[in-house]
Scaffold this active site. Structure first.
Site, PDB file in Angstrom:
ATOM      1  N   HIS A  62       0.828  -1.270  -0.103  1.00 39.56           N
ATOM      2  CA  HIS A  62       0.020  -0.089   0.010  1.00 39.56           C
ATOM      3  C   HIS A  62       0.814   1.287   0.001  1.00 39.56           C
ATOM      4  O   HIS A  62       1.203   1.803   1.054  1.00 39.56           O
ATOM      5  CB  HIS A  62      -0.765   0.032   1.182  1.00 39.56           C
ATOM      6  CG  HIS A  62      -1.976   0.976   1.274  1.00 39.56           C
ATOM      7  ND1 HIS A  62      -3.059   0.906   2.039  1.00 39.56           N
ATOM      8  CD2 HIS A  62      -2.083   2.180   0.714  1.00 39.56           C
ATOM      9  CE1 HIS A  62      -3.736   1.761   1.808  1.00 39.56           C
ATOM     10  NE2 HIS A  62      -3.308   2.780   1.071  1.00 39.56           N
ATOM     11  N   HIS A  64       1.391   5.254  -2.291  1.00 39.33           N
ATOM     12  CA  HIS A  64       1.015   6.109  -3.284  1.00 39.33           C
ATOM     13  C   HIS A  64       2.282   6.961  -3.670  1.00 39.33           C
ATOM     14  O   HIS A  64       2.968   7.840  -3.149  1.00 39.33           O
ATOM     15  CB  HIS A  64       0.118   7.166  -2.236  1.00 39.33           C
ATOM     16  CG  HIS A  64      -1.330   6.664  -1.728  1.00 39.33           C
ATOM     17  ND1 HIS A  64      -2.138   6.766  -2.353  1.00 39.33           N
ATOM     18  CD2 HIS A  64      -1.409   6.087  -0.447  1.00 39.33           C
ATOM     19  CE1 HIS A  64      -3.193   6.068  -1.405  1.00 39.33           C
ATOM     20  NE2 HIS A  64      -2.722   5.474  -0.461  1.00 39.33           N
ATOM     21  N   PHE A  65       2.587   6.466  -5.003  1.00 35.43           N
ATOM     22  CA  PHE A  65       3.624   6.990  -5.415  1.00 35.43           C
ATOM     23  C   PHE A  65       3.570   8.268  -6.158  1.00 35.43           C
ATOM     24  O   PHE A  65       4.479   8.946  -6.819  1.00 35.43           O
ATOM     25  CB  PHE A  65       4.639   6.100  -6.078  1.00 35.43           C
ATOM     26  CG  PHE A  65       5.666   5.433  -5.088  1.00 35.43           C
ATOM     27  CD1 PHE A  65       5.610   5.726  -3.798  1.00 35.43           C
ATOM     28  CD2 PHE A  65       6.567   4.279  -5.665  1.00 35.43           C
ATOM     29  CE1 PHE A  65       6.471   4.907  -2.771  1.00 35.43           C
ATOM     30  CE2 PHE A  65       7.475   3.749  -4.836  1.00 35.43           C
ATOM     31  CZ  PHE A  65       7.331   3.942  -3.501  1.00 35.43           C
ATOM     32  N   ARG A  66       2.373   8.723  -6.274  1.00 35.52           N
ATOM     33  CA  ARG A  66       1.913  10.153  -6.816  1.00 35.52           C
ATOM     34  C   ARG A  66       2.042  10.277  -8.316  1.00 35.52           C
ATOM     35  O   ARG A  66       2.001  11.511  -8.749  1.00 35.52           O
ATOM     36  CB  ARG A  66       2.860  10.984  -6.200  1.00 35.52           C
ATOM     37  CG  ARG A  66       2.647  11.045  -4.570  1.00 35.52           C
ATOM     38  CD  ARG A  66       0.839  11.227  -4.167  1.00 35.52           C
ATOM     39  NE  ARG A  66       1.103  11.345  -2.855  1.00 35.52           N
ATOM     40  CZ  ARG A  66      -0.300  11.119  -2.020  1.00 35.52           C
ATOM     41  NH1 ARG A  66      -1.453  10.689  -2.792  1.00 35.52           N
ATOM     42  NH2 ARG A  66      -0.415  11.475  -0.961  1.00 35.52           N
ATOM     43  N   HIS A 181     -10.935   1.214   1.263  1.00 40.34           N
ATOM     44  CA  HIS A 181     -10.662   2.409   2.220  1.00 40.34           C
ATOM     45  C   HIS A 181     -12.183   2.619   2.880  1.00 40.34           C
ATOM     46  O   HIS A 181     -13.006   3.350   2.146  1.00 40.34           O
ATOM     47  CB  HIS A 181     -10.207   3.622   1.404  1.00 40.34           C
ATOM     48  CG  HIS A 181     -10.196   4.730   2.366  1.00 40.34           C
ATOM     49  ND1 HIS A 181      -8.795   5.404   2.725  1.00 40.34           N
ATOM     50  CD2 HIS A 181     -10.819   5.359   3.091  1.00 40.34           C
ATOM     51  CE1 HIS A 181      -9.120   6.450   3.499  1.00 40.34           C
ATOM     52  NE2 HIS A 181     -10.359   6.726   3.918  1.00 40.34           N
ATOM     53  N   ASP A 312       1.172   2.694   4.000  1.00 40.76           N
ATOM     54  CA  ASP A 312       0.173   3.458   3.322  1.00 40.76           C
ATOM     55  C   ASP A 312       1.010   4.776   3.187  1.00 40.76           C
ATOM     56  O   ASP A 312       0.610   5.949   3.414  1.00 40.76           O
ATOM     57  CB  ASP A 312      -1.054   3.730   4.336  1.00 40.76           C
ATOM     58  CG  ASP A 312      -2.060   4.848   3.565  1.00 40.76           C
ATOM     59  OD1 ASP A 312      -1.835   5.080   2.392  1.00 40.76           O
ATOM     60  OD2 ASP A 312      -3.007   4.960   4.401  1.00 40.76           O
TER      61      ASP A 312
HETATM   62  O1  DOR Z   1      -4.257   9.859   4.410  1.00 34.84           O
HETATM   63  C1  DOR Z   1      -4.542   9.365   3.392  1.00 34.84           C
HETATM   64  N1  DOR Z   1      -3.731   9.794   2.454  1.00 34.84           N
HETATM   65  N2  DOR Z   1      -5.542   8.318   3.216  1.00 34.84           N
HETATM   66  C2  DOR Z   1      -5.826   8.075   2.036  1.00 34.84           C
HETATM   67  O2  DOR Z   1      -6.709   7.188   1.843  1.00 34.84           O
HETATM   68  C3  DOR Z   1      -5.208   8.582   0.849  1.00 34.84           C
HETATM   69  C4  DOR Z   1      -3.921   9.188   1.087  1.00 34.84           C
HETATM   70  C5  DOR Z   1      -3.236   9.813  -0.029  1.00 34.84           C
HETATM   71  O3  DOR Z   1      -3.238   9.506  -1.181  1.00 34.84           O
HETATM   72  O4  DOR Z   1      -2.741  10.815   0.205  1.00 34.84           O
HETATM   73 ZN    ZN Z   2      -3.748   4.758   0.953  1.00 40.50          ZN
HETATM   74 ZN    ZN Z   3      -6.982   4.707   2.332  1.00 37.27          ZN
END
Ligand code: DOR
Ligand code: ZN
Ligand code: ZN
Length: 453
Positions: A62, A64-66, A181, A312
């Site tokens: 999990h 998020h590499f943006r 989520h 995350d």
């Molecule tokens: O805090 C969070 N940031 N929760 C998420 O579900 C998405 C994530 C993000 O992509 O910034």
């Molecule tokens: Zn996430």
């Molecule tokens: Zn999430």
């Protein structure tokens, strides 16, 4: 290219045993007793593993590499280097980019970028949005269908029961995993409106807006729907004791392997009190919780209710985090601090090595059905983290590798550090230095009975 790691400790039957690990063509070739080094001359690179522990590389399911759209926060070069410095050899990237990964074309664009930039292996979650069932059906080799039941960073949202049900049906038909989520969007809106009406502006309001009820209601619904539909469900970032109750129940009622759950190190180590000190730097969705929630999370790790630990990793810049509460984005980085924090727990004896490996490698590979990864077995990919359990380090925002340049664990002392990270037999990180490598997309196996292609 072949590689031998000699005299390292590996975890076998809940114990550390000294072994030699031999690698050929990126795969684990042989694991022998440490005394048996007769064939070491046949190997190109020899690593002295004595006094070190060799773990299977972390699979961070999990992150998020943006890319695309948020490259100022993270990109595949910085993200994969940060990951490698934390013993991570595979990441599964989330679809809430800009634009989101909700079409096959966008997924393929991501694939090209990651394969050009990433020094570690990777896979992709695919986003669910209203009306993209066709795209989900066409998508190949995806980690999961990611469903945002409550809105967060980006514009992905499924807040309709019929839509949720239909996506679960689609997943069941194609034997795809649904990751959720789980937060109730309507309740978040209600509590936000109330807080705004009352003129609240402090970040400490965050856990009251996205409170335990928001998370618990969504998890109970997702579990119940999936029990009726029969699809596989994975609950992301469980943070409350109430969610754990529903997951326990679900695991009792559902067939083995149908329901799984994830926890993050920030929810395990930081409480909502951290918001007083860190403000928006401790703002994430779901939010940090109470001491009781934290202790329930730790118990659930021991009871097998939580299956995996992921980061995350959700980087945002300081500039973005320094905005007022209502404008500041939610999310914290974590891909590089996950394993060091866990090694510290092993040193503190709150976790065994066996558990650590299960949560970070073996179970992620099993739940996501990642081919040839997650275990130290002959023929498996030679993905490792070589760690030194004696080194003490202070986690610090001033030396993180993530592009966002800060960590919510700033100032925390941990004992245990990653010395080397090896991806398919190639050293990609060694004592602070990175080495070029072409990361590869992982393969997700599908069960043959329900293969529809
Ligand atoms: O805090 C969070 N940031 N929760 C998420 O579900 C998405 C994530 C993000 O992509 O910034
Ligand atoms: Zn996430
Ligand atoms: Zn999430």
């Amino acid at each position: 290219m072949s590689l031998a790691i000699l005299g390292c400790s590996i975890v076998e039957n809940q114990r550390l045993v000294e072994k030699n690990v031999f690698v050929r063509e990126g795969k684990i070739y042989e694991i022998t007793p440490s005394s048996d080094i007769s064939n070491k001359r046949d190997f190109d690179i020899i690593i002295d593993g004595r006094k070190k522990v060799l773990l299977p590389g972390v699979i961070d399911a999990h992150v998020h590499f943006r890319v695309p759209g948020g490259e100022h926060k993270e990109d595949w070069t910085t993200g994969s280097c940060a990951a490698a410095s934390g013993g991570v050899t595979t990441v599964l990237d989330m679809p809430n980019t800009s634009p989101p990964t909700t079409t096959v074309d966008r997924l393929n664009e991501k694939r090209i970028i990651a394969s050009n930039k990433s020094i570690i292996d990777f896979g992709f979650h695919f986003g669910a949005e209203f009306g993209n069932a066709n795209e989900i059906e066409k998508a190949r080799n995806i980690a999961s269908i990611k469903i945002f039941m409550g809105s967060s960073t980006g514009n992905l949202l499924i807040d309709d029961d019929a839509e949720l049900y239909s996506i679960f049906e689609l997943a069941e038909k194609h034997d795809l995993l649904c990751t959720v989520h789980a937060e109730n969007e309507r309740l978040i809106k209600l509590f936000s409106d109330q807080a705004k009406f009352n003129g609240k502006t402090s970040p400490t309001i965050h856990p009251l807006i996205r409170n335990n009820l928001c998370a618990a209601e969504a998890v109970s619904k997702a579990e119940l729907f999936s029990r009726f539909v029969g699809n596989r469900l994975h609950v992301c970032h469980v943070s409350t004791k109430e969610e754990l109750d529903f997951i326990k129940l679900g695991k009792k009622l559902q067939r083995e392997g149908r329901l799984s759950a994830e926890a993050t190190m920030h929810h395990l180590l930081l409480s909502s009190a951290a918001m007083l000190k860190s403000g928006n730097y401790a703002k994430m969705n779901p939010p940090l919780r109470s001491k009781e929630d934290i202790s329930a999370l730790w118990s659930s790790l021991r009871e097998g209710v939580i299956d995996i630990i992921a980061s995350d990793h959700a980087p945002h810049t300081r500039e973005e985090k320094d905005k007022p509460y209502w404008q500041a984005p939610a999310g914290v980085p974590g891909v590089e601090t996950n394993l060091p924090l866990l090694l510290n727990e092993v040193n503190r004896k709150t976790l065994s090595f066996e558990d650590l490996i299960n949560f970070t490698s073996k179970n992620p590979a099993k739940i996501y059905r990642i081919k040839n990864k997650g275990e130290m077995k002959r023929g498996y990919d030679a993905d490792f983290a070589l760690v030194d359990m004696d080194i003490e380090q202070i986690l610090s925002s001033s030396n993180v590798k993530t592009k966002c340049g800060w960590t919510p664990f700033n100032g925390i002392t941990v004992q245990g550090a990653v010395e080397k990270t090896i991806v398919r037999g190639k050293i990609v990180f060694d004592k602070g230095e990175f080495f070029l490598n072409k990361g590869k997309e992982v393969e997700f196996t599908r069960s043959t009975t329900s293969e529809t292609e």
